[in-house]
Design a protein around this motif. Sequence first.
Motif, PDB file in Angstrom:
ATOM      1  N   GLN A  34       0.830  -1.211   0.000  1.00  0.00           N
ATOM      2  CA  GLN A  34       0.000   0.000   0.000  1.00  0.00           C
ATOM      3  C   GLN A  34       0.863   1.259   0.000  1.00  0.00           C
ATOM      4  N   TYR A  35       1.944   1.264   0.783  1.00  0.00           N
ATOM      5  CA  TYR A  35       2.865   2.405   0.751  1.00  0.00           C
ATOM      6  C   TYR A  35       3.434   2.589  -0.659  1.00  0.00           C
ATOM      7  N   LEU A  36       3.826   1.476  -1.269  1.00  0.00           N
ATOM      8  CA  LEU A  36       4.488   1.549  -2.575  1.00  0.00           C
ATOM      9  C   LEU A  36       3.545   2.028  -3.666  1.00  0.00           C
ATOM     10  N   THR A  37       2.305   1.523  -3.671  1.00  0.00           N
ATOM     11  CA  THR A  37       1.374   1.968  -4.716  1.00  0.00           C
ATOM     12  C   THR A  37       0.958   3.419  -4.497  1.00  0.00           C
ATOM     13  N   ARG A  38       0.841   3.829  -3.241  1.00  0.00           N
ATOM     14  CA  ARG A  38       0.529   5.237  -2.980  1.00  0.00           C
ATOM     15  C   ARG A  38       1.648   6.137  -3.504  1.00  0.00           C
ATOM     16  N   TYR A  39       2.876   5.734  -3.235  1.00  0.00           N
ATOM     17  CA  TYR A  39       4.027   6.493  -3.730  1.00  0.00           C
ATOM     18  C   TYR A  39       4.065   6.498  -5.254  1.00  0.00           C
ATOM     19  N   CYS A  40       3.762   5.357  -5.852  1.00  0.00           N
ATOM     20  CA  CYS A  40       3.774   5.257  -7.309  1.00  0.00           C
ATOM     21  C   CYS A  40       2.780   6.234  -7.939  1.00  0.00           C
ATOM     22  N   VAL A  41       1.577   6.309  -7.386  1.00  0.00           N
ATOM     23  CA  VAL A  41       0.567   7.228  -7.910  1.00  0.00           C
ATOM     24  C   VAL A  41       0.973   8.682  -7.667  1.00  0.00           C
ATOM     25  N   GLU A  42       1.541   8.951  -6.497  1.00  0.00           N
ATOM     26  CA  GLU A  42       1.992  10.319  -6.203  1.00  0.00           C
ATOM     27  C   GLU A  42       3.078  10.771  -7.175  1.00  0.00           C
ATOM     28  N   GLN A  43       3.888   9.832  -7.648  1.00  0.00           N
ATOM     29  CA  GLN A  43       4.988  10.169  -8.551  1.00  0.00           C
ATOM     30  C   GLN A  43       4.617  10.032 -10.026  1.00  0.00           C
ATOM     31  N   ALA A  44       3.357   9.739 -10.317  1.00  0.00           N
ATOM     32  CA  ALA A  44       2.934   9.600 -11.712  1.00  0.00           C
ATOM     33  C   ALA A  44       3.118  10.913 -12.458  1.00  0.00           C
ATOM     34  N   PRO A  45       3.595  10.875 -13.702  1.00  0.00           N
ATOM     35  CA  PRO A  45       3.753  12.101 -14.491  1.00  0.00           C
ATOM     36  C   PRO A  45       2.437  12.860 -14.614  1.00  0.00           C
ATOM     37  N   GLN A  46       2.540  14.175 -14.700  1.00  0.00           N
ATOM     38  CA  GLN A  46       1.351  15.018 -14.713  1.00  0.00           C
ATOM     39  C   GLN A  46       0.462  14.726 -15.917  1.00  0.00           C
ATOM     40  N   ASP A  47       1.064  14.404 -17.069  1.00  0.00           N
ATOM     41  CA  ASP A  47       0.235  14.142 -18.253  1.00  0.00           C
ATOM     42  C   ASP A  47      -0.604  12.872 -18.086  1.00  0.00           C
ATOM     43  N   ILE A  48      -0.147  11.944 -17.254  1.00  0.00           N
ATOM     44  CA  ILE A  48      -0.950  10.756 -16.947  1.00  0.00           C
ATOM     45  C   ILE A  48      -2.032  11.106 -15.924  1.00  0.00           C
ATOM     46  N   ARG A  49      -1.660  11.842 -14.893  1.00  0.00           N
ATOM     47  CA  ARG A  49      -2.618  12.216 -13.847  1.00  0.00           C
ATOM     48  C   ARG A  49      -3.742  13.093 -14.390  1.00  0.00           C
ATOM     49  N   SER A  50      -3.452  13.879 -15.423  1.00  0.00           N
ATOM     50  CA  SER A  50      -4.476  14.753 -15.989  1.00  0.00           C
ATOM     51  C   SER A  50      -5.458  13.990 -16.880  1.00  0.00           C
ATOM     52  N   LYS A  51      -5.047  12.812 -17.320  1.00  0.00           N
ATOM     53  CA  LYS A  51      -5.880  12.034 -18.241  1.00  0.00           C
ATOM     54  C   LYS A  51      -6.600  10.875 -17.560  1.00  0.00           C
ATOM     55  N   TRP A  52      -5.985  10.341 -16.527  1.00  0.00           N
ATOM     56  CA  TRP A  52      -6.510   9.150 -15.861  1.00  0.00           C
ATOM     57  C   TRP A  52      -6.890   9.441 -14.410  1.00  0.00           C
ATOM     58  N   ILE A  53      -7.938   8.807 -13.931  1.00  0.00           N
ATOM     59  CA  ILE A  53      -8.181   8.722 -12.496  1.00  0.00           C
ATOM     60  C   ILE A  53      -7.281   7.609 -11.978  1.00  0.00           C
ATOM     61  N   CYS A  54      -6.381   7.952 -11.044  1.00  0.00           N
ATOM     62  CA  CYS A  54      -5.383   6.989 -10.578  1.00  0.00           C
ATOM     63  C   CYS A  54      -5.719   6.529  -9.169  1.00  0.00           C
ATOM     64  N   ASN A  55      -5.980   5.253  -8.999  1.00  0.00           N
ATOM     65  CA  ASN A  55      -6.303   4.663  -7.697  1.00  0.00           C
ATOM     66  C   ASN A  55      -5.128   3.831  -7.208  1.00  0.00           C
ATOM     67  N   ASP A  56      -4.627   4.147  -6.005  1.00  0.00           N
ATOM     68  CA  ASP A  56      -3.497   3.386  -5.476  1.00  0.00           C
ATOM     69  C   ASP A  56      -3.928   2.209  -4.618  1.00  0.00           C
ATOM     70  N   VAL A  57      -5.221   2.107  -4.300  1.00  0.00           N
ATOM     71  CA  VAL A  57      -5.798   0.909  -3.691  1.00  0.00           C
ATOM     72  C   VAL A  57      -7.141   0.661  -4.369  1.00  0.00           C
ATOM     73  N   LEU A  58      -7.720  -0.494  -4.110  1.00  0.00           N
ATOM     74  CA  LEU A  58      -8.990  -0.837  -4.734  1.00  0.00           C
ATOM     75  C   LEU A  58     -10.085   0.125  -4.277  1.00  0.00           C
ATOM     76  N   PRO A  59     -10.760   0.825  -5.204  1.00  0.00           N
ATOM     77  CA  PRO A  59     -11.824   1.755  -4.815  1.00  0.00           C
ATOM     78  C   PRO A  59     -13.146   1.012  -4.634  1.00  0.00           C
ATOM     79  N   PRO A  60     -14.134   1.658  -4.039  1.00  0.00           N
ATOM     80  CA  PRO A  60     -15.449   1.009  -3.905  1.00  0.00           C
ATOM     81  C   PRO A  60     -16.161   0.906  -5.248  1.00  0.00           C
ATOM     82  N   MET A  61     -16.856  -0.186  -5.445  1.00  0.00           N
ATOM     83  CA  MET A  61     -17.724  -0.404  -6.605  1.00  0.00           C
ATOM     84  C   MET A  61     -17.066  -0.019  -7.934  1.00  0.00           C
ATOM     85  N   SER A  62     -15.864  -0.557  -8.158  1.00  0.00           N
ATOM     86  CA  SER A  62     -15.192  -0.366  -9.439  1.00  0.00           C
ATOM     87  C   SER A  62     -15.901  -1.183 -10.512  1.00  0.00           C
ATOM     88  N   GLN A  63     -15.513  -0.975 -11.748  1.00  0.00           N
ATOM     89  CA  GLN A  63     -16.082  -1.774 -12.821  1.00  0.00           C
ATOM     90  C   GLN A  63     -15.772  -3.248 -12.609  1.00  0.00           C
TER      91      GLN A  63
END
Length: 349
Positions: free
Chosen positions: A74-103
């Motif tokens: 969980q620490y690692l995926t949170r860090y990974c999302v925090e360090q995602a390039p801005q062009d990815i973050r602006s285009k994608w909703i980035c979840n670092d853990v499983l969100p509720p009621m995903s597809q």
Amino acid sequence: MTVTSNVRSFWQHFKKVEDPIIQSLQAKEYPQLRHIIEELDDEAMEKFGAHFFVEDSSEYLELVFDPGPNKTSQYLTRYCVEQAPQDIRSKWICNDVLPPMSQKAIEAQVKIKDQEYYLNDFFVFYTIDPKNKMIACDVYNPSYSLIDNTERKKEMSMYLVELAIGQNIYEAYLSKVDFIDAPVDQRDFCNLIDFYEKIDQIVKKENWPTYEHPTDIYSVYQPIKEIADDSLRKDMKYIFTTHPLLIEESISQQHDVVADLKAKDGEFGYIYYLNPFLSKEDALLRQNLSKQLDEQMTKIGVAKVIGGAIGKSYAYIDWIVYDTKAFKKALQDLQGKLSENLTLHYQSF
């Protein structure tokens, strides 16, 4: 290699295949999509201990890391999302853990005696514990009575609840998840697909604390007196941590959690220093220093505070370190800005 370089490598890989991913999503070419995502999923599992998948709807693109309950991951995926390039973050909703009621949750199905069931085929019977601010729940499906393997029913129930409410809510408020073979008239219940909304209503009504992420959930406890003495890491009187298993293993001199992170090119460690006051002021100093150091290390992306402790002789600030060399260099630079009477030392777990 470091966690930082692993994260950078992952996003470079993602950007190379981003256009084919989007095209496959939009064209609903799911076999091709699975083929593309498979390599990213393997990489995410190797480097972060998490599964990886993507989703789309008519409104947005979404990517998801699923580390499960493993705190290190969980620490690692949170860090990974925090360090995602801005062009990815602006285009994608980035979840670092499983969100509720995903597809993934909506499409999830389980097979019981050759019959397929979806989330809306399951019900949750729950009991609220106001004192401990927790909820105990049991999952019910009429076909459960046909399954003899109780362990399978429990695991299935835990998996489905996690899909329905997401990892954060699961860890924050559920004290127990089990199954029942028959409904219980005396208990409140709801459809599994409505459980997330029901928990949200309970939390607001009862005014329970809220958490943005499962790594924000702290455990506070005192070690058994038999281990307490004046030596380093054995003088702890009060411990607060977001990674209880790490603390339990360090006290019992086990190293599985430490080895797991080391295999992923990171390190668990702690800063320690002699208590200057030998009074309640030590706790306030440690708290302020922890916040100050965490802000600085997070800003440059090399480490994050995950807890700490107050001891008879020493105070401790615990870390997950993403780049050990850069962290030690930053700590050395910060040391010069602190009081001359406060000398910080770093030690890995």
